[in-house]
Motif scaffolding. Structure first.
Motif, PDB file in Angstrom:
ATOM      1  N   SER A 121       0.819  -1.210   0.000  1.00  0.00           N
ATOM      2  CA  SER A 121       0.000   0.000   0.000  1.00  0.00           C
ATOM      3  C   SER A 121       0.854   1.262   0.000  1.00  0.00           C
ATOM      4  CB  SER A 121      -0.950  -0.003   1.196  1.00  0.00           C
ATOM      5  OG  SER A 121      -0.199  -0.016   2.398  1.00  0.00           O
ATOM      6  N   GLY A 122       2.124   1.156   0.405  1.00  0.00           N
ATOM      7  CA  GLY A 122       3.011   2.312   0.402  1.00  0.00           C
ATOM      8  C   GLY A 122       3.591   2.629  -0.963  1.00  0.00           C
ATOM      9  N   LEU A 123       3.355   1.769  -1.939  1.00  0.00           N
ATOM     10  CA  LEU A 123       3.890   1.966  -3.281  1.00  0.00           C
ATOM     11  C   LEU A 123       2.980   2.876  -4.096  1.00  0.00           C
ATOM     12  CD1 LEU A 123       4.930  -1.696  -4.138  1.00  0.00           C
ATOM     13  CD2 LEU A 123       6.433   0.165  -3.457  1.00  0.00           C
ATOM     14  N   SER A 124       3.573   3.539  -5.049  1.00  0.00           N
ATOM     15  CA  SER A 124       2.785   4.361  -5.966  1.00  0.00           C
ATOM     16  C   SER A 124       1.936   3.456  -6.851  1.00  0.00           C
ATOM     17  CB  SER A 124       3.706   5.221  -6.831  1.00  0.00           C
ATOM     18  OG  SER A 124       4.367   4.411  -7.782  1.00  0.00           O
ATOM     19  N   ILE A 158       3.385  -2.145 -11.978  1.00  0.00           N
ATOM     20  CA  ILE A 158       4.555  -2.876 -12.476  1.00  0.00           C
ATOM     21  C   ILE A 158       4.684  -4.221 -11.763  1.00  0.00           C
ATOM     22  CG2 ILE A 158       7.091  -2.874 -12.523  1.00  0.00           C
ATOM     23  CD1 ILE A 158       6.881   0.193 -13.045  1.00  0.00           C
ATOM     24  N   LEU A 159       4.508  -4.220 -10.454  1.00  0.00           N
ATOM     25  CA  LEU A 159       4.597  -5.478  -9.705  1.00  0.00           C
ATOM     26  C   LEU A 159       3.485  -6.447 -10.101  1.00  0.00           C
ATOM     27  CD1 LEU A 159       5.631  -4.284  -6.129  1.00  0.00           C
ATOM     28  CD2 LEU A 159       7.009  -5.508  -7.819  1.00  0.00           C
ATOM     29  N   TYR A 160       2.281  -5.940 -10.298  1.00  0.00           N
ATOM     30  CA  TYR A 160       1.181  -6.805 -10.748  1.00  0.00           C
ATOM     31  C   TYR A 160       1.476  -7.385 -12.129  1.00  0.00           C
ATOM     32  CZ  TYR A 160      -1.886  -5.287  -6.914  1.00  0.00           C
ATOM     33  OH  TYR A 160      -2.439  -5.051  -5.691  1.00  0.00           O
ATOM     34  N   MET A 161       2.037  -6.569 -13.001  1.00  0.00           N
ATOM     35  CA  MET A 161       2.361  -7.044 -14.344  1.00  0.00           C
ATOM     36  C   MET A 161       3.447  -8.118 -14.300  1.00  0.00           C
ATOM     37  SD  MET A 161       1.419  -6.650 -17.385  1.00  0.00           S
ATOM     38  CE  MET A 161       1.929  -7.117 -18.997  1.00  0.00           C
ATOM     39  N   LEU A 162       4.469  -7.903 -13.484  1.00  0.00           N
ATOM     40  CA  LEU A 162       5.526  -8.910 -13.334  1.00  0.00           C
ATOM     41  C   LEU A 162       4.961 -10.208 -12.760  1.00  0.00           C
ATOM     42  CD1 LEU A 162       8.485  -6.706 -12.033  1.00  0.00           C
ATOM     43  CD2 LEU A 162       8.274  -7.804 -14.278  1.00  0.00           C
TER      44      LEU A 162
END
Length: 177
Positions: A2-5, A11-15
């Motif tokens: 939740s602290g991420l933009s 990007i993390l979801y895509m990876l």
């Protein structure tokens, strides 16, 4: 997380999605060597249905409504056919070769969007199509053992997947929840 933009989360979801799809392909390759292809496809969709139903349970009655049942069923049929063709290809070919041939679908999608959905096909998209075709030819290497009758399965899978994506775009214009 939740602290991420939002961009970093995306990007993390895509990876994660790329990893999970690659793992699914590898698992399908392994399972189709031991089980019938339709059993593996059934297990893939049964598992997906359970997960999606659990995640969407509170609002499933809102999500499942459609104004175009026939088109939604056709769209589902396209995705099912693409999966069957790709899993058949995995049972007969190397995973890299099957994936390389199947990855013709973005080119087919771009052409289909221009021809069927009347979307603009400007110079950049034309250049992209040409570059993608050249890239595919480099990966596939015509004249090698990739060009076998088995290569028709991922090619047909690419056609079905492009048809699925086109029908999704078409339905997306009108299906708003």
């Amino acid at each position: 997380m939740s602290g991420l933009s939002p961009t970093a989360r995306g990007i993390l979801y895509m990876l994660a999605a790329i990893f999970l799809f690659s793992a699914m392909d590898a698992l399908a390759k392994l399972l189709t060597s031991r089980y019938e292809v339709l059993q593996v496809v059934w297990a893939r969709y049964a598992g997906q249905t359970l997960v999606v139903a659990a995640v969407l349970a509170p609002r499933l009655h809102l999500v499942i409504r459609t104004r175009h049942l026939g088109l939604q069923l056709l769209r589902s049929g396209f995705l099912f056919a693409a999966t069957v063709c790709f899993f058949l290809a995995l049972s007969l070919m190397e995973i890299a070769s099957a994936t390389a041939v199947m990855n013709i679908h973005p080119v087919l999608l771009t052409l289909g969007a221009a021809l069927i959905l009347r979307e603009a096909l400007g110079p950049r998209r034309i250049f992209g199509i040409i570059a993608a075709m050249i890239g595919a030819l480099i990966i596939i290497r015509p004249g090698t053992d990739v060009f076998t009758p088995a290569a028709l399965f991922p090619l047909l899978g690419g056609v079905f997947y492009a048809s699925y994506a086109l029908s999704t775009r078409f339905l997306g214009r009108d299906e708003v929840s």
